[in-house]
Design an enzyme around this catalytic site. Sequence first.
Site, PDB file in Angstrom:
ATOM      1  N   ASP A   3       2.116  -1.466  -4.391  1.00 14.88           N
ATOM      2  CA  ASP A   3       0.960  -1.676  -5.004  1.00 14.88           C
ATOM      3  C   ASP A   3      -0.078  -1.619  -5.744  1.00 14.88           C
ATOM      4  O   ASP A   3       0.455  -2.714  -6.290  1.00 14.88           O
ATOM      5  CB  ASP A   3       0.816   0.410  -4.624  1.00 14.88           C
ATOM      6  CG  ASP A   3      -0.584   0.851  -3.924  1.00 14.88           C
ATOM      7  OD1 ASP A   3      -0.105   1.165  -2.947  1.00 14.88           O
ATOM      8  OD2 ASP A   3      -1.783   0.806  -4.667  1.00 14.88           O
ATOM      9  N   LYS A  55     -10.889  -3.421  11.578  1.00 16.14           N
ATOM     10  CA  LYS A  55      -9.967  -2.883  12.763  1.00 16.14           C
ATOM     11  C   LYS A  55      -9.555  -3.502  13.759  1.00 16.14           C
ATOM     12  O   LYS A  55      -8.367  -4.097  14.999  1.00 16.14           O
ATOM     13  CB  LYS A  55      -9.779  -1.384  13.355  1.00 16.14           C
ATOM     14  CG  LYS A  55      -9.245  -0.512  11.987  1.00 16.14           C
ATOM     15  CD  LYS A  55      -7.724  -1.229  11.589  1.00 16.14           C
ATOM     16  CE  LYS A  55      -7.311  -0.790  10.175  1.00 16.14           C
ATOM     17  NZ  LYS A  55      -6.695  -1.042   9.452  1.00 16.14           N
ATOM     18  N   TYR A 114     -15.081  -0.088   8.681  1.00 17.56           N
ATOM     19  CA  TYR A 114     -13.813   0.250   8.856  1.00 17.56           C
ATOM     20  C   TYR A 114     -13.185  -0.046  11.136  1.00 17.56           C
ATOM     21  O   TYR A 114     -12.511  -1.281  10.644  1.00 17.56           O
ATOM     22  CB  TYR A 114     -13.364   1.172   9.184  1.00 17.56           C
ATOM     23  CG  TYR A 114     -12.038   2.211   8.879  1.00 17.56           C
ATOM     24  CD1 TYR A 114     -10.898   1.570   8.671  1.00 17.56           C
ATOM     25  CD2 TYR A 114     -11.393   3.227   9.734  1.00 17.56           C
ATOM     26  CE1 TYR A 114      -9.838   1.893   8.319  1.00 17.56           C
ATOM     27  CE2 TYR A 114     -10.388   3.523  10.004  1.00 17.56           C
ATOM     28  CZ  TYR A 114      -9.922   2.730   9.323  1.00 17.56           C
ATOM     29  OH  TYR A 114      -8.097   3.315   9.454  1.00 17.56           O
ATOM     30  N   GLY A 134      -0.625   4.957  -0.551  1.00 18.98           N
ATOM     31  CA  GLY A 134      -2.163   5.396  -0.219  1.00 18.98           C
ATOM     32  C   GLY A 134      -0.894   6.647   0.570  1.00 18.98           C
ATOM     33  O   GLY A 134       0.495   6.756   0.262  1.00 18.98           O
ATOM     34  N   GLN A 135      -2.184   7.868   1.605  1.00 21.89           N
ATOM     35  CA  GLN A 135      -1.560   8.713   2.356  1.00 21.89           C
ATOM     36  C   GLN A 135       0.160   8.373   3.308  1.00 21.89           C
ATOM     37  O   GLN A 135       0.782   8.839   3.090  1.00 21.89           O
ATOM     38  CB  GLN A 135      -2.737   9.070   3.176  1.00 21.89           C
ATOM     39  CG  GLN A 135      -1.924  10.141   3.685  1.00 21.89           C
ATOM     40  CD  GLN A 135      -2.724  10.857   4.748  1.00 21.89           C
ATOM     41  OE1 GLN A 135      -3.817  10.013   5.252  1.00 21.89           O
ATOM     42  NE2 GLN A 135      -3.189  12.199   5.267  1.00 21.89           N
ATOM     43  N   GLY A 169       0.865  -1.460   0.015  1.00 19.50           N
ATOM     44  CA  GLY A 169       0.043   0.562   0.432  1.00 19.50           C
ATOM     45  C   GLY A 169       0.816   1.093   0.452  1.00 19.50           C
ATOM     46  O   GLY A 169       0.567   2.228   0.657  1.00 19.50           O
TER      47      GLY A 169
HETATM   48  C1  AKB Z   1     -10.260   7.558   8.973  1.00 12.22           C
HETATM   49  O1  AKB Z   1     -10.858   9.001   8.833  1.00 12.22           O
HETATM   50  O2  AKB Z   1     -10.671   6.201   8.479  1.00 12.22           O
HETATM   51  C2  AKB Z   1      -8.910   7.074   9.285  1.00 12.22           C
HETATM   52  C3  AKB Z   1      -8.602   6.560  10.857  1.00 12.22           C
HETATM   53  C4  AKB Z   1      -9.321   7.537  12.007  1.00 12.22           C
HETATM   54  O3  AKB Z   1      -8.340   5.428  10.843  1.00 12.22           O
HETATM   55  N1  AKB Z   1      -8.075   9.295   9.142  1.00 12.22           N
END
Ligand code: AKB
Length: 320
Positions: free
Chosen positions: A35, A147, A143, A12-13, A9
Amino acid sequence: MQRKALIIGACGQIGIELTLALRQKLGSSSVIASDVKEIVPDLIADGPYEHLSVLDLDRLRQVIVSHQITEVYNMAALLSATSEMNPAFAWELNMNGLLHTLNLAKEGLFQRLFWPSSIAVFGPSTPRIHTPQDTIMDPNSVYGISKLAGERWCEYYAQKHQVDVRSIRYPGLIGYRSAPGGGTTDYAVDIFYKAIESAKYACFLGPQTMLPMMMMEDAIRATIDITEAPSEKIKIRSSYNLAGCSFTPEELAIEIRKHIPNFEITYAPDFRQSLADSWPDSIDDSRARSDWGWAHQYDTRLLVEKMIEEVRKNLSATAI
Ligand code: AKB
């Protein structure tokens, strides 16, 4: 053993900035960027690049073996906003991508794994102020769920299979070398470009939305420091809380006005507001500080000063 890093990756940022910092430290030929993107960003075009999806286990294994990789930084993920739009793929990428790297580490193909977690592991019932390392975790975003599950897998592989995995719960990251993509905290990067270009910004979060944030330079230093720390110092194998500064869009606008006095901000909260509302205001990162010596450098004032200076340079370079 000579260190050889693979960054998954890398376009990415965070990936771009991490590739730059590690190449500076280890030398370009010792840091393999990879990537799914066909076109390599100019910033990292000076060193080795592999076209690679973390979901392609055979190819991942082949890249790790052929380059004799010793440490892997698995930065491939869908962030919070894009995960809500494509939950199935977010789960596939964020979870199977992690499991692929954990399994190859378990096989002994490389020695250390860094995997990023996020403040999104916390949820509406988590204490919001100075959120402790160990607390209620009830994420309500795709997300955040991925995580939190990832953190449990990291600890499991560390305990059951002695995998040397290290992780940080990143706050919102703010940098000027690479653009964010698909996060809820992205507003805090966009705002600088719009402030300098037009002195106006329409924010997709409300004025009082306080979130933990961090200058990219601090985040990259933390990533390299935790990966380089002696194994016995890493006492948490799920993921460490990490803090820089916290601010609301309104507070950020006030700080920006010190540099651009006619800057105007308006608010049009969208679906990202409910994600931000479920996350902490501020983070207690005392375990990272005591275990492996973490210390942030950028407060809000310094961060704004640096972003204004660097984004101005970026915009004048593209105008030429
Ligand atoms: C997001 O906004 O999804 C990310 C994070 C807080 O993990 N920057």
